[in-house]
Design an enzyme around this catalytic site. Structure first.
Site, PDB file in Angstrom:
ATOM      1  N   ASP A  32      27.565 -38.304-103.494  1.00 54.63           N
ATOM      2  CA  ASP A  32      26.748 -37.427-104.320  1.00 54.63           C
ATOM      3  C   ASP A  32      25.338 -37.977-104.472  1.00 54.63           C
ATOM      4  O   ASP A  32      25.141 -39.167-104.750  1.00 54.63           O
ATOM      5  CB  ASP A  32      27.402 -37.288-105.696  1.00 54.63           C
TER       6      ASP A  32
ATOM      7  N   GLU B 186      24.973 -36.197 -99.687  1.00 53.12           N
ATOM      8  CA  GLU B 186      24.065 -35.219-100.270  1.00 53.12           C
ATOM      9  C   GLU B 186      22.749 -35.947-100.529  1.00 53.12           C
ATOM     10  O   GLU B 186      22.691 -36.866-101.341  1.00 53.12           O
ATOM     11  CB  GLU B 186      24.606 -34.653-101.576  1.00 53.12           C
TER      12      GLU B 186
END
Length: 578
Positions: free
Chosen positions: A265, A298
């Site tokens: 993330d 990401e």
């Protein structure tokens, strides 16, 4: 760990020895004394150096324990199970005791053939558990999905949440079924022919756990800030044990839970000035553990160094999410221009994204008011994950609404037939009507209030609704509304099945051969081998010029027809031609 040079490189947490004893090890330079309390007795942990302490104690898997720091009971930072939540004791886990049946599993589809499916365990089924998800796996495999991607499962506050405020980064969430439940899900996925990618958050911890971690050691740094909380200490004083704590977590998910990859993330909020960036080291450790395991990131930077090999100065990750493709596609289909969508909406941008999905690759961004990104022409198309919906692009909307019905078919057409790795968001494959809203179950009232008020402030400037209408993240009804109903329509199911079948006929892993567009209509045409994608983004019928097409392989809407020199398409429709 055998051969560890420094004490923090030895296995952290509670490690059963198979002889009736468990080795406990924790990095805790802050307290004067640390004990482990297990089976009703306290045992002092002895210093190993650099603030690391350990003890070998009579105990076994299934026993609960806490560390006692100068009289204060706290869970283990490297806990593998928190059966009573963040504030309860840790539980000793022996991941090697699970009876795996996936001995013949070799990692699943190669990246060039991968189709990902993002799901949230808590809302995927009425039960919201790892075990309950298992019955739906064969259907996903039959559809053409190759990997499920689980939103974060590391122990987070309460029983419901997105998972991005997790605290115990190696503990599978108790309300989902804990570590055994996750092992059963992964084993069943492999039996169904599906790989499993796990979303992990290594840029910050949920605020409910910050004080507990700081009681042990400097897990955080004041050098940097993140949008969500204190930055993890990857390069400040005493950062080596913090790095190792994270790296052991990443390895553990691969080794002990057989997951086939990690989705990292928001790596733009992982700050590290070391010669070897922790993100590069993480990829090396994961790949050393399983050379087929994927590391997908990401990144909000549009920087190709994420997937470049270490020999070229990169992190060596296998793929990265590409938000620009989504933004270009969504704005073309919906006309939304709020926030970061303001600079999208031209078909030329989507045409560029079909080459490489960084629309901003070093040019000026009006939203950021600076140049942004870098060219990624040296990176293969298999290093980009694209989507027309995901948890962020649905759930971060005020009401968690999915793409409008009229936009869904062409959005799916472009995404699933692109040269990149496509990812679906749970339910889109059959036209799910339920929203996916932002929900939390914070156990600290101050944090709960701040979350609720922050959500309302975030959308207060929008004229479409009043702040009071924004769903309360803490209300259990917000969570319940977000559960899949599994009600949709047969036409959407048929379209997705057809698109995924057609994708397997396209040249896998190959660049688009040609991309053309007309901004006036607007239409887009993409040549992929012997096939052509023709897309009409106009509000009314339009003809897309196509040479040498003799067959309509697939269309998103009825009414498409071949004409001399082109294909006539209804509004917001696509056709695959050969």
């Amino acid at each position: 760990m055998a051969g560890a040079e420094y004490p923090w490189e030895r296995a952290l947490g509670a490690v059963p020895g198979g002889d009736g004893a468990v080795e406990f090890r924790v990095w805790a330079p802050h307290p004067d004394r640390v004990d482990v309390r297990v089976r009703g007795a306290d045992h002092e942990l002895r210093p190993e150096g650099f603030g690391v302490r350990s003890a070998r104690v009579e105990a076994a898997a299934g026993d609960d324990y806490v560390f006692v720091l100068d009289g204060r009971e706290l869970p283990d930072p490297a806990s593998r199970h928190q059966p009573e939540g963040l504030r309860g004791p840790s539980r000793i886990v022996d991941p090697g005791s699970f009876a795996w049946t996936d001995g013949g599993w070799h990692g699943g589809a190669e990246l060039e053939d991968a189709v990902l499916y993002e799901l949230h365990v808590g809302t995927f089924t009425p039960e919201g558990t790892f075990d309950a998800a298992i019955e739906h796996l064969p259907g996903l495999a039959d559809l053409g999905i190759t990997h499920i991607e689980l939103m974060p499962v590391a122990e987070f506050p309460g029983a419901r949440g997105w998972g991005y405020d997790g605290v115990y980064i190696s503990a599978a969430h108790s309300s989902y079924g804990g570590p055994l439940g996750l092992q059963r899900l992964v084993d069943a996925a492999h039996a169904a022919g599906l790989g499993v990618i796990l979303d992990v958050v290594y840029n910050h911890l949920g605020a409910s756990g910050v004080a507990a971690m700081e009681a042990y050691a400097p897990y955080f740094t004041e050098k940097y800030e993140t949008f969500w909380g204190k930055a993890i200490n990857y390069d400040d004083a005493d950062s080596d044990p913090v790095r190792e704590w994270v790296l052991q977590s990443a390895e553990g998910w691969i080794r002990d839970f057989h997951v086939d990859g990690l989705r990292l993330d928001a790596i733009h909020a992982v700050f590290d000035s070391n010669a070897k960036h922790v993100l590069r080291e993480l990829a090396e450790r994961v790949h050393a553990r399983n050379h087929r395991a994927l590391v997908i990131s990401e990144s909000g930077l549009n920087d190709p160094k994420v997937t470049r090999p270490a020999s070229a100065g990169g992190y060596g990750h296998d793929a990265a999410w590409a938000d620009d493709f989504h933004h270009a596609l969504r704005v073309l289909l919906t006309g939304e221009r709020a926030g970061y969508y303001e600079e999208f909406g031209r078909v030329e941008q989507l045409a560029k994204a079909f080459r490489r999905p960084f629309v901003h690759d070093g040019d000026y961004s009006t939203f950021r008011r600076r140049r942004f990104g870098a060219p990624a022409g040296d990176r293969p198309v298999t290093e980009f994950v694209v989507f027309d919906q995901n948890h962020d692009q649905v759930g971060n909307r005020a009401f968690g609404d999915r793409l409008p019905d009229e936009a869904r078919p062409l959005a799916a057409f472009c995404t699933l037939l692109s040269p990149f790795i496509p990812m679906l968001f749970m339910g889109e494959e059959y036209g799910e009507r339920a929203p996916f809203q932002f929900f939390t179950d914070h156990i600290d009232e101050k944090i709960a209030v701040a979350t609720r008020e922050g959500r309302r402030r975030e959308f207060s400037a929008f004229a479409d609704f009043s702040a009071e209408e924004v769903p309360d993240p803490q209300d259990p009804a917000t969570f319940e509304r977000s559960k899949l109903t599994r009600e949709g329509d047969a036409a959407t199911r048929t379209l997705y099945a057809g698109l995924l079948e057609a994708r397997r006929r396209l040249p896998a892993g190959a660049d688009a051969d040609a991309v053309q567009c007309d901004a006036d209509v607007p239409w887009l045409r993409v040549r992929r081998g012997q096939f052509t994608l023709a897309c009409n983004f106009a509000d009314g019928p339009a003809t897309v010029p196509v040479d040498r097409a003799f067959e309509l392989v697939l269309t998103t809407h009825d009414g498409a027809r071949l004409e001399p020199g082109g294909v006539a398409l209804p509004a917001r429709a696509g056709a695959l031609l050969r």
